[in-house]
Design an enzyme around this catalytic site. Sequence first.
Site, mmCIF file in Angstrom:
data_model
loop_
_atom_site.group_PDB
_atom_site.id
_atom_site.type_symbol
_atom_site.label_atom_id
_atom_site.label_comp_id
_atom_site.label_asym_id
_atom_site.label_seq_id
_atom_site.Cartn_x
_atom_site.Cartn_y
_atom_site.Cartn_z
ATOM 1 N N GLU A 190 42.816 50.555 29.009
ATOM 2 C CA GLU A 190 44.057 50.471 29.787
ATOM 3 C C GLU A 190 45.241 50.259 28.871
ATOM 4 O O GLU A 190 45.119 49.664 27.800
ATOM 5 C CB GLU A 190 44.001 49.252 30.738
ATOM 6 C CG GLU A 190 43.341 49.546 32.044
ATOM 7 C CD GLU A 190 43.295 48.345 32.980
ATOM 8 O OE1 GLU A 190 43.911 47.303 32.668
ATOM 9 O OE2 GLU A 190 42.640 48.458 34.028
ATOM 10 N N ARG A 213 35.619 38.613 47.911
ATOM 11 C CA ARG A 213 35.143 37.270 48.289
ATOM 12 C C ARG A 213 36.344 36.367 48.489
ATOM 13 O O ARG A 213 37.477 36.777 48.264
ATOM 14 C CB ARG A 213 34.280 36.710 47.173
ATOM 15 C CG ARG A 213 35.025 36.779 45.836
ATOM 16 C CD ARG A 213 34.314 36.078 44.724
ATOM 17 N NE ARG A 213 34.798 36.474 43.419
ATOM 18 C CZ ARG A 213 35.811 35.950 42.768
ATOM 19 N NH1 ARG A 213 36.513 34.987 43.338
ATOM 20 N NH2 ARG A 213 36.166 36.372 41.588
ATOM 21 N N LYS A 259 34.874 48.293 37.708
ATOM 22 C CA LYS A 259 36.322 48.516 37.587
ATOM 23 C C LYS A 259 36.680 50.001 37.488
ATOM 24 O O LYS A 259 37.743 50.413 37.954
ATOM 25 C CB LYS A 259 36.860 47.770 36.371
ATOM 26 C CG LYS A 259 36.818 46.243 36.506
ATOM 27 C CD LYS A 259 37.545 45.584 35.333
ATOM 28 C CE LYS A 259 37.124 44.147 35.109
ATOM 29 N NZ LYS A 259 37.504 43.215 36.165
ATOM 30 N N HIS A 264 42.411 34.914 29.577
ATOM 31 C CA HIS A 264 42.317 35.745 30.781
ATOM 32 C C HIS A 264 41.720 34.990 31.958
ATOM 33 O O HIS A 264 41.222 35.603 32.895
ATOM 34 C CB HIS A 264 41.524 37.032 30.522
ATOM 35 C CG HIS A 264 42.041 37.823 29.364
ATOM 36 N ND1 HIS A 264 43.317 38.338 29.333
ATOM 37 C CD2 HIS A 264 41.464 38.175 28.197
ATOM 38 C CE1 HIS A 264 43.497 38.969 28.183
ATOM 39 N NE2 HIS A 264 42.383 38.891 27.474
HETATM 40 P P1 ADP Z 1 38.328 39.882 35.389
HETATM 41 O O1 ADP Z 1 37.347 40.673 36.159
HETATM 42 O O2 ADP Z 1 37.743 39.301 34.167
HETATM 43 O O3 ADP Z 1 39.086 38.943 36.246
HETATM 44 P P2 ADP Z 1 40.791 41.481 35.278
HETATM 45 O O4 ADP Z 1 40.829 42.967 35.187
HETATM 46 O O5 ADP Z 1 41.143 40.876 36.577
HETATM 47 O O6 ADP Z 1 39.346 41.003 34.821
HETATM 48 O O7 ADP Z 1 41.748 40.919 34.131
HETATM 49 C C1 ADP Z 1 41.776 39.549 33.827
HETATM 50 C C2 ADP Z 1 43.143 39.164 33.247
HETATM 51 O O8 ADP Z 1 43.436 39.928 32.055
HETATM 52 C C3 ADP Z 1 44.304 39.455 34.161
HETATM 53 O O9 ADP Z 1 44.514 38.392 35.062
HETATM 54 C C4 ADP Z 1 45.463 39.641 33.195
HETATM 55 O O10 ADP Z 1 45.986 38.400 32.798
HETATM 56 C C5 ADP Z 1 44.806 40.278 31.999
HETATM 57 N N1 ADP Z 1 44.948 41.755 32.058
HETATM 58 C C6 ADP Z 1 44.103 42.600 32.650
HETATM 59 N N2 ADP Z 1 44.514 43.873 32.529
HETATM 60 C C7 ADP Z 1 45.662 43.831 31.826
HETATM 61 C C8 ADP Z 1 46.566 44.833 31.334
HETATM 62 N N3 ADP Z 1 46.354 46.132 31.537
HETATM 63 N N4 ADP Z 1 47.649 44.431 30.643
HETATM 64 C C9 ADP Z 1 47.873 43.119 30.384
HETATM 65 N N5 ADP Z 1 47.052 42.142 30.801
HETATM 66 C C10 ADP Z 1 45.950 42.476 31.523
HETATM 67 P P1 ADP Z 2 38.557 35.793 38.917
HETATM 68 O O1 ADP Z 2 38.812 34.898 37.761
HETATM 69 O O2 ADP Z 2 37.239 36.512 38.819
HETATM 70 O O3 ADP Z 2 39.674 36.731 39.219
HETATM 71 P P2 ADP Z 2 38.490 33.336 40.547
HETATM 72 O O4 ADP Z 2 39.701 32.785 39.972
HETATM 73 O O5 ADP Z 2 38.287 33.225 42.024
HETATM 74 O O6 ADP Z 2 38.384 34.904 40.227
HETATM 75 O O7 ADP Z 2 37.253 32.660 39.789
HETATM 76 C C1 ADP Z 2 35.899 32.847 40.160
HETATM 77 C C2 ADP Z 2 35.027 32.354 39.032
HETATM 78 O O8 ADP Z 2 34.639 30.992 39.246
HETATM 79 C C3 ADP Z 2 33.742 33.071 38.893
HETATM 80 O O9 ADP Z 2 33.880 34.286 38.224
HETATM 81 C C4 ADP Z 2 32.899 32.057 38.116
HETATM 82 O O10 ADP Z 2 33.069 32.164 36.727
HETATM 83 C C5 ADP Z 2 33.423 30.719 38.558
HETATM 84 N N1 ADP Z 2 32.465 30.059 39.478
HETATM 85 C C6 ADP Z 2 31.412 30.585 40.062
HETATM 86 N N2 ADP Z 2 30.771 29.731 40.857
HETATM 87 C C7 ADP Z 2 31.427 28.578 40.779
HETATM 88 C C8 ADP Z 2 31.265 27.295 41.393
HETATM 89 N N3 ADP Z 2 30.303 27.042 42.273
HETATM 90 N N4 ADP Z 2 32.150 26.327 41.096
HETATM 91 C C9 ADP Z 2 33.153 26.576 40.245
HETATM 92 N N5 ADP Z 2 33.351 27.776 39.661
HETATM 93 C C10 ADP Z 2 32.509 28.768 39.900
#
Ligand code: ADP
Ligand code: ADP
Length: 672
Positions: free
Chosen positions: A200, A297, A116, A235
Amino acid sequence: MLSSVLIANRGEIAVRVMKTAKRLGLRTIAVYSEADANAMHVRMADEAYCIGPAAARESYLVIEKIIVVAKQAKAEAIHPGYGFLSERAEFAEACAEAGIVFVGPPASAIRAMGLKDGAKALMQKAGVPVVPGYHGAMQEPKFLKEKAYEIGYPVLIKAVAGGGGKGMKRVDKAMDFDEALASAQREAQGAFGDPRVLIEKYVLSPRHIEIQVFGDTKGNVVHLFERDCSLQRRHQKVIEEAPAPGMPEAMREAMGRAAVEAAKAVGYVGAGTVEFIADGSQGLQPDRFWFMEMNTRLQVEHPVTEAITGQDLVEWQLRVASGERLPLLQENLAIGGHAVEARLYAEDPEKGFLPSTGTLHALEFGSAEGVRIDTGVEEGAEVSPYYDPMIAKVIAHGATRDEALDRLGQALAGTVVAGPRTNVRFLKALTEAEGFRAGDFDTGFIDRNVEALGAVPQPMDAEAARLGILKAIDTEWSHRNWQDGGLTDENTSPWQHVDGFQLGTARSITRRYWVNGEMVEARLTWPGPKPGHGEPNVAVTLDGGVSRFLSDYLALSHLPMFRQTPEVLFVIRNGRQTEIRAFDPLDVDLDHLDGGGSVKAPMHGKVVQVFVEAGQQVAKGDRIAVIEAMKMEHTLVAPSDGTVTMVAVLAGEQVAEGAPVASIEASAAQAA
Ligand code: ADP
Ligand code: ADP
Ligand code: MG
């Protein structure tokens, strides 16, 4: 077009990818762990190869094993699905080295977006707005705390290697910073082997809005509009939709442009998602969104984009991987209607969303117009503890948001799962939740409304328990009747078959059952036969209410559904599951045990079996005799350890209610 593809994944996404691959005429190759030998994705594939034990790190996550199978099966390409190896640059490289097409972006793009901090720095350079904060190399706690102060509380500490919401801590005041930092670092080290974090600004009233992007090898990049994934828990996404409610056209354009810039900056090819956080406190505005991360992806929630654009994103992926151009350019893409997806999980919202594994004794999806179900399991399959407990994705498309939500609700209402607990009722409640319906929500919506959404401990569904007990009695009777050879031509209804002792006054007995693991006492009464009625005339009293005649309830709108296995009876009613088990040992009639050690008949009936004789040693709970009445068997057990001093009945004999059956003299140790 490619001629074959190996899918390096399992579950619904493996099935989803195979559907399109088959339609396009590709030979499909599955890989599976020992736990998945009978899985749907294995049966569906043209060929399938076992790649090791259940644990993902010994099977689905082992790059070498997958490459070996791909070579052996002569797979032209590998599709990684999502999760598992999908965002591992080394996997894309290993494919290239083996001369296999990786259906995904180049390794360099995965790497650029993998962490990130690096991704944010890169985006800043490309002119994409990023969430204000610190994403440099310094990791000293004192320094980070100063940065948090400069950014201004509340702040969010994030693992640079993070994913799935892990290693993320919101901090509201300086006093809590040190502890939150230490905890985030520990979590990050544990989950990703990398303790580094970034800080952040925590955006207030946050809306998670992401843009689907697509690139081809000719340098074209388009976006397929946004998805709103603000309904989250910890989250993690729960419900996703497209387009985003309240999205001004100017903001859509600005976000689309920023996402395309982001993709171009890393030489992106294939399907990707650029995730933004938007400040929704004053409604969505074109200058109030910031880059969070890019997922390199296909995303879990891609079907909502497919629904509103009418495109098949897996087809796009396979075409791009074949070297073809993007099927459509930006000006040819448009939004049609509204789509919502709900993630159906094997988890128990009433118990803190604990995963709930086991056999799917029933799995039926409700139907409604415009509804699509993506799943990788079916009735009889196991939800195993090794993998993500997602059962299915339910996706609804409609002309308007309300129509899509109505259809989603309808499909969820008709969905029946027996065995593992699920979040189906919780999802249904979300589709009806006022604020969400009105489009007035942010990522805190679920947390603020857990109680109203029913995600708190709930009392037993007593009516479901009573109906389940009636159903169990019904089954028991019909079973016994068959055994007795009681069904004859002139008497096809077993319930009309009346035993002599049953005539006359009302009789009753207490039976114990386990309802959702809790012992309950049900009073069963039978006021005598009801001529012409096709079911047992039994009333079940439990928890202050009485239920009788299942047929009366089947006419109601909240029709319960029953599933029976030899051990359990499931009652599914209003999206909730009530589990009924016979009390073990069998039907211990504690009411008819007394301290004096005499065992009495609980009701008028026939002695079916006698297990003891005078002088015999017995332990508390040992079976003494079985008495049958109303075609139900009741086992009488020893009230304590001791010696049988008297047996008063013989098998085949009729006994009256309260008649002594046996006496047991408690052993000295027990008596003392
Ligand atoms: P991950 O890799 O676990 O998906 P993200 O950076 O996409 O991590 O953050 C996951 C979730 O956390 C976001 O969908 C949002 O709901 C919350 N989030 C992330 N960054 C912020 C922020 N700066 N302020 C408020 N909520 C946040
Ligand atoms: P993110 O939450 O990272 O923004 P997605 O909503 O696309 O993105 O969720 C992807 C997540 O699904 C992965 O990070 C993992 O925890 C979960 N996952 C991985 N493989 C599988 C699978 N075969 N079936 C269901 N869930 C999976
Ligand atoms: Mg994310």
